[in-house]
Design an enzyme around this catalytic site. Sequence first.
Site, PDB file in Angstrom:
ATOM      1  CB  SER A 103       3.263 -85.616   9.734  1.00  0.00           C
ATOM      2  OG  SER A 103       3.150 -86.126  11.053  1.00  0.00           O
ATOM      3  CG  ASP A 104      -0.669 -80.851  12.526  1.00  0.00           C
ATOM      4  OD1 ASP A 104      -0.357 -81.165  13.700  1.00  0.00           O
ATOM      5  OD2 ASP A 104      -1.340 -79.839  12.277  1.00  0.00           O
ATOM      6  CD1 TRP A 105      -2.807 -86.224  16.543  1.00  0.00           C
ATOM      7  CD2 TRP A 105      -1.253 -85.505  17.985  1.00  0.00           C
ATOM      8  NE1 TRP A 105      -2.911 -86.979  17.673  1.00  0.00           N
ATOM      9  CE2 TRP A 105      -1.977 -86.557  18.580  1.00  0.00           C
ATOM     10  CE3 TRP A 105      -0.234 -84.904  18.718  1.00  0.00           C
ATOM     11  CZ2 TRP A 105      -1.700 -87.015  19.869  1.00  0.00           C
ATOM     12  CZ3 TRP A 105       0.044 -85.353  19.994  1.00  0.00           C
ATOM     13  CH2 TRP A 105      -0.683 -86.407  20.550  1.00  0.00           C
ATOM     14  CG  ASN A 106      -3.258 -89.875  13.007  1.00  0.00           C
ATOM     15  OD1 ASN A 106      -2.501 -90.724  12.527  1.00  0.00           O
ATOM     16  ND2 ASN A 106      -4.565 -90.048  13.060  1.00  0.00           N
TER      17      ASN A 106
END
Length: 739
Positions: free
Chosen positions: A283-286
Site C-alpha cells: 500500500s502507499d503510506w497509510n
Amino acid sequence: MKNIKLILIFFITLSLTVIAQKKSFKERADSVLALMTLEEKVGQLVQYSGDWATGAETSRPKEGSDELIRKGKVGSFLNITGVSKIKKLQKIAVEESRLKIPLIFGLDVIHGYEATFPIPLAEASTWNPALVEKSARMQAIEASAAGINWTFNPMVDIAHNPRWGRIMEGSGEDPYLGSVMAAARVRGYQGNDLSANNTILACVKHYAAYGGAEGGRDYNTVDMSERNFRDFYLPPYKAAIEAGAGSLMACFNEIGGVPASSSQFLMTHILRNEWKTDAFVVSDWNSIGELIPHGVAKDLKQAAELGIKATVDMDMESNAYYYHLVDLVKEGKVDIKFVDDAVRRVLIAKFKLGLFDDPYKYCDEEREKKTIMSKEIIKATKEVALESIVLLKNEKNLLPLSKKLKSIAVVGQLAKSKDDPLGGWSQKGDSNSVVSILEGIEKKVGKEIKINYAVGAKFKGNDKSGFKEAIKVAKKSDVIIAVVGEGRYMNGEAASRATLDIPGVQEDLLKELKKTGKPIVVVLMNGRPLTIPWVQENVNSILEIWSPGISGGDAVADIIFGDYNPSGKLPVTFPRYVGQVPIYYNHKNTGRPHNPNDHYTSYYMDLENTPLYPFGFGLSYTTFEYSDIKLDKKEIKMNETLKVSVEVKNSGEREGSEVVQLYIRDLVGSVTRPVKELKDFVKINLKPGETKKVDFIITPDKLKFHDINMNYVVEPGDFKVFVGTNSIDVKEASFKVIE
Ligand code: BGC
C-alpha cells in the site's frame, strides 16, 4: 562399508540440495508458508517506517521494532539506511524469530541514494533509455551497498497537469516515452540477476493513475473513462511489469469512486487476472487506513478486509493488518486464501532477492564505505545531467558563451544554492557534495573571466531589496546569467501549486535586469513546467536544467561554455498560462477543432490554444535538417509491419545529438483517436555536415488501441505518420491498413 555409507549420505544430501535448488520460488515460498502460524503470516504483510516518516504518524503497536521482529510481527521496514542498522535488525529476524524469515528493507531511491542524479522528469528529458537504465543501475549499486534491497521506484504516473507537484518524480505526459523509461529503470534497478548483492527490487508506483488528480491537487480524486485509463495511463505500469518489476505500490487516490487500495478492478482484475503477475503490492503510506476518510470503510478493521481482499499484500504504516487481519480470518470474514496468497507473493520476492540464501548479502560495511559516493557513480550523475538539460531558446546563438568574455553577472539565490539542485526525494543527498551553478561556472572560467555574483531575488517571498545589487553587478558585466525557478521543496509530494509562474519576485528581477540592455541567459531550475511567456519573449537564451543533482553546476557550465552541446527534449508540454492546463500534445481533435475563421470552434477568447513549448521540444547549438519521409509500402495488412525512413543531416557547424521522433495518427476509428501519438524515437549523434538514415518499424502493436468494444486491436483505415524534431515540427506521410 563405512565408506560406502558415507558416499551414500553424500549423494543423498547432494541430490536433496539439487532438488531444493531446482524448486521454483513458489514452491520454496509454499514450503515456508506451510510452517507459519496465522500470526506469523500476517506479520509478513506488515511494514513499518524506521528512522523518519514520509507521511502522517499513525498509531503504532506498543512493541518497539526489535520486539516486533522477534515475534515475527513485521515483514519489512522502510526509511532505515546504513549497513550497521540494517544488519542489527536482520540479525534479530534471522536469529531470534521462530521462523528466521529475513526482512526486506525499502527506501525511496528515486534519483539516487547519496550520489543524487537529476530528478526523474529531467532524466526523461534525455530521451536516452540506456542512460536512464545506467542511472538506475548506479543508484542500485549505491543503495544496495547501504543495506537497501527494495526501492519504491520507478514512479510511472502519467501527468497532464504540472500543478501536481509529483510530476517531477515521473517521466511526463506520454504513455510511450513513459513506458520506455519505466522499463529502463526496472532493468537498471533489478539488473540481470535479482539475487546478486548489488541489485534491488523495483516497485512500480503509484498504481494507478495517481497523476490524474483533479486540479493537480495532490491526493485528489481521479475519474476517467476506462478507455482513457487503459490507452494513456496504464501502459507504463504494464511496461514495468513486463520488464520484470517485482512489486507495485497502490496509490492514495480513488478512481471512479473506488480507492485504489480497495480496488478489485485494479488489483485482482488487471494485475492478477489480466497481467498474471506475482509481483506483490504494497500500500502507499497509510493508504489502507485512508479507506476510512475516503468513505468506503467504517473503521480500520473494515479497511483491512477491503485491502486484503483487493490483494494489497503489504500494509505500509496503517496498522490495519497488524491489528485486525488475524481476527478477520478467525471470524471467517476473510478467507485464509487471501492471506496465504499475499504472504506467498511477499516470500517469493524475498526468495528472488536471495535473502533466504544470505540475509546479510547487503550488509557489508567495507563495500558500503567503498561504494557510497564512488567516483564512478558521481561521474554518471554528470553524464545524466548533461543529457537532461533542454535548450529552450538561443537568440542569435548567444550560447555558448565565449570563454574570452571579460565579466559575467551571475544572479539568483538558486545560482549559489547547494541544496536546491538536489531536488525532492534526494534521500542521503548532501548539499556539501553539490556543485552549485555558481561554483560550476567559476570552476570553468577560472581567473580568465570575472564573475560578479548577486542574490538579486530569493525563490520565495516578495523581498526586492536585493535588486539594486543585482542591477549593479549586471551593469558592470558583459552578460547576465540568471538562475531562477523553484526551491527543492516547491515540487514533489504535497507540493501542488495553483499557479505555474516563476515563484516570488524572480520574474520582476528579470524585468529589471532586462532594462540594463545586457544579454540575458535564464537558467531555469524547477521540477515542473512553469509558465514563462515573458521570459521567452524577452531574454536571449533559456536553459531548462530541472533539479540537476549533485553535478548540476558542472553540467550547466559545460553547456554554457560550449564544452557540451545540449540535446535534451521536453517530456512534457509547457503551457503559456495555467488556464490552459491540462494541455498535452496527444489530445483529441474535437468536433470543432480551432479555426480562426470560424467563431464556433474550440479555443480560448483570451489566449491561443498552442503551448509555449511543445512536447518533444529542445534546441541544439547545431541545426538538423530532415528529408521527406519514405515508406517501404503504402498499404499493409493488419498483422504486417511498415518501414519508415528519414534522413537527418547536421546542417550546422558543431557535432550534436538529435532525438528523431516518430508519431502516428489513426484518422478514422471506431472511437476517436489523438491528433498525434509518439510511437518511437531514436537519439543519434551527427558530426557537422554528416547525414544519417533512420529507419523505424511500425509494428501492429504500435497501431493498437481500445476500440468501441474495449478490445485492444488494430483497425483498418488511413493513418498518418510524422517524423520530426518535436511533436509539432514534423514531416508527414500517409499509409493504409487493410483487412
Ligand atoms: C509516497 C510514496 C512513498 C512512500 C514511502 C508516500 O507518502 O506517496 O511515493 O514511496 O511515502 O516513503
